[in-house]
Design an enzyme around this catalytic site. Sequence first.
Site, PDB file in Angstrom:
ATOM      1  N   GLY A 261       0.500  24.855  11.680  1.00 11.42           N
ATOM      2  CA  GLY A 261      -0.109  24.861  13.061  1.00 11.42           C
ATOM      3  C   GLY A 261       1.358  25.046  13.795  1.00 11.42           C
ATOM      4  N   TYR A 262       1.231  26.107  15.249  1.00 10.54           N
ATOM      5  CA  TYR A 262       1.552  27.521  15.406  1.00 10.54           C
ATOM      6  C   TYR A 262       1.963  27.455  16.898  1.00 10.54           C
ATOM      7  CZ  TYR A 262       4.984  31.062  15.273  1.00 10.54           C
ATOM      8  OH  TYR A 262       6.019  31.859  14.806  1.00 10.54           O
ATOM      9  N   GLY A 263       1.753  25.777  17.471  1.00  8.84           N
ATOM     10  CA  GLY A 263       1.867  26.013  18.837  1.00  8.84           C
ATOM     11  C   GLY A 263       3.244  26.144  19.996  1.00  8.84           C
ATOM     12  N   ASN A 264       3.676  25.231  20.882  1.00 10.08           N
ATOM     13  CA  ASN A 264       4.739  25.001  21.480  1.00 10.08           C
ATOM     14  C   ASN A 264       5.677  24.284  20.638  1.00 10.08           C
ATOM     15  OD1 ASN A 264       6.501  23.652  23.145  1.00 10.08           O
ATOM     16  ND2 ASN A 264       6.004  24.985  24.672  1.00 10.08           N
ATOM     17  N   ALA A 265       5.558  23.276  19.835  1.00  5.52           N
ATOM     18  CA  ALA A 265       7.161  22.511  18.952  1.00  5.52           C
ATOM     19  C   ALA A 265       6.948  23.820  17.594  1.00  5.52           C
ATOM     20  CB  ALA A 265       6.399  21.347  18.025  1.00  5.52           C
TER      21      ALA A 265
ATOM     22  N   LYS B 229       0.185   6.772  25.775  1.00 11.38           N
ATOM     23  CA  LYS B 229      -0.321   7.766  25.654  1.00 11.38           C
ATOM     24  C   LYS B 229      -1.623   7.386  26.561  1.00 11.38           C
ATOM     25  CE  LYS B 229       0.467  10.859  22.567  1.00 11.38           C
ATOM     26  NZ  LYS B 229       2.210  11.346  22.378  1.00 11.38           N
TER      27      LYS B 229
END
Length: 423
Positions: free
Chosen positions: A225-229, A110
Site C-alpha cells: 500500500g502506498y497511501g497516506n500511512a 466507524k
Amino acid sequence: MISADPWKNALKQLDDACSILKIDKSLRDYLAEPNKVLRVKIPVKMDNGKIRTFIGFRSQHNNDRGPYKGGIRYFDPEGGVEYMEKEVKALSSWMTWKCAVVDVPLGGGKGGIYLNAKKEKISAAELERITRRYAYAISEIIGPKKDIPAPDVYTTGTEMAQIMDVYSKLHGSESDPGVITGKPLSVGGSLARNVATGLGCAYCIRDAAKTIGLKLRGAKVVLQGYGNAATFAAEYLEKMGAKVIAVSDSKGAIINPKGMDSKKVLEFKNKTGSVVGFPGSKKISTEELLTTKCDILVPAALENQITASIAKKINCKIIAEAANGPTMPDADPILYGKKILMIPDILANSGGVCISYLEWVQNNMGYYWTFDEVAKKMEDHITRGFRDTLALSKKHKVDMRRAAMVLAVSRVVEAFKAKGLWP
C-alpha cells in the site's frame, strides 16, 4: 480456513483476550456487540438530473471510556453492501480497543457510504451533495460529546469540513469544530494530522527495533500500500536510517533491493497514477512483496492480506500493521512461532486516533498547539501503549496482538465496572 469475514475476525480476537482475562460469557457478550448500528439511505440528485440512492452506515460500538470515535470511508468492498455493514461493525470494535490501548478517553465508532467515487467518476459537486446528505442522515447520533467521526479510506478534510458545516447549521451554530476531526487547519484542524498514522507507525517500529536489538540504520523496509500511512511511515523510517526496498499500490508492486527514495516514488505515483514503472524497479506480485526478505514489513493496504499460507513464507523481523485487520487470525500463531515481532493494528496505526483526540481537545479548548507539541503528545501515548503491551506479552507469554487486546479490554472493563448499568 477461518472466514475472511472481518466481524468474525474481530470477535475471535475479543474471545482470545477474554479467555486470558478469564472474563465470563455474559460480560464478553456485552463487550462484543455494538451499542448501535445505523443504516441510512442517501438519496441524491446527480449531475444528470436523476436521483440515485446510496447506502450509508454508522456503527457505535462502545462508549464506556468516552464518546465514540472513528472514521468515515467511501468504499465498495467486493462483498457488497452487506459485507460493508460487517466491516464497519468490526472496525468500530477495533476503534474501541485502539483508543483503550493508547489510553485516550474515547470509544469506538466507524461509518461510511458504499461508494467508489473514483471508479464511477463521481463529480466534486455530486460528492459534496452525497456527503452533506449523509451528514444530515447521521446528524442526530453524532456530536462533540456523542460521536466524533474522522476521515478514513477515500475521504479527506474536505468531506469532514462539509459534515461539520451540516451538523453546525442543524444544531444552531455557525461552526462546531469539535463534532469531527481531520479537518483543514482553517476550520479547526490540528497540526501533524496529515502525518499522524505514518509517524505513529514509525514510532512503534523504532521501539520494536530497540526491543529486539535491530539497528534501523540500513534496515530494509517493505510497504504494502502506498497511501497516506505508508508514505509518511516510509519518510520517517528513512529519517531514522532505514531503507525502503519494495512498495505497492492497487495497480501492482515493485522492488529494488538497493533501495528507493520514498519521496521520489510518491512523486512518480502522483504523476503516473501508480508506483509501477518507477525507474530502477522491478514489478513483482503481491505475494512476492509480502514474502520478500526484509527487516520490517508494513502492511498498509486493506484487511485480510496476510493469510496462513503467506505467513509461512514471510521473512522479516518486525511487522507493523499500518492498515486495519491486514492479518488473518490463523496467521498470528504462525508469525509468533517464527519469532516475528508483530505490532498489531490497534497499536501500530493508532497515531491517527491520538491526533484526532488531540484535535478534539484543542477544539473544545479553543486553543491550538504547535506541530512539535502535538507530535510529542502523540508519541507519549503511543510509546506508553507499546511499553504496556510488551509487558503483558511477556507476562502472559502471548503475541503482541493478544497482549494489546488484553490491555484494551481490561481498560474498557474497568470503566464499565466503575460506571455500572443504568437505567
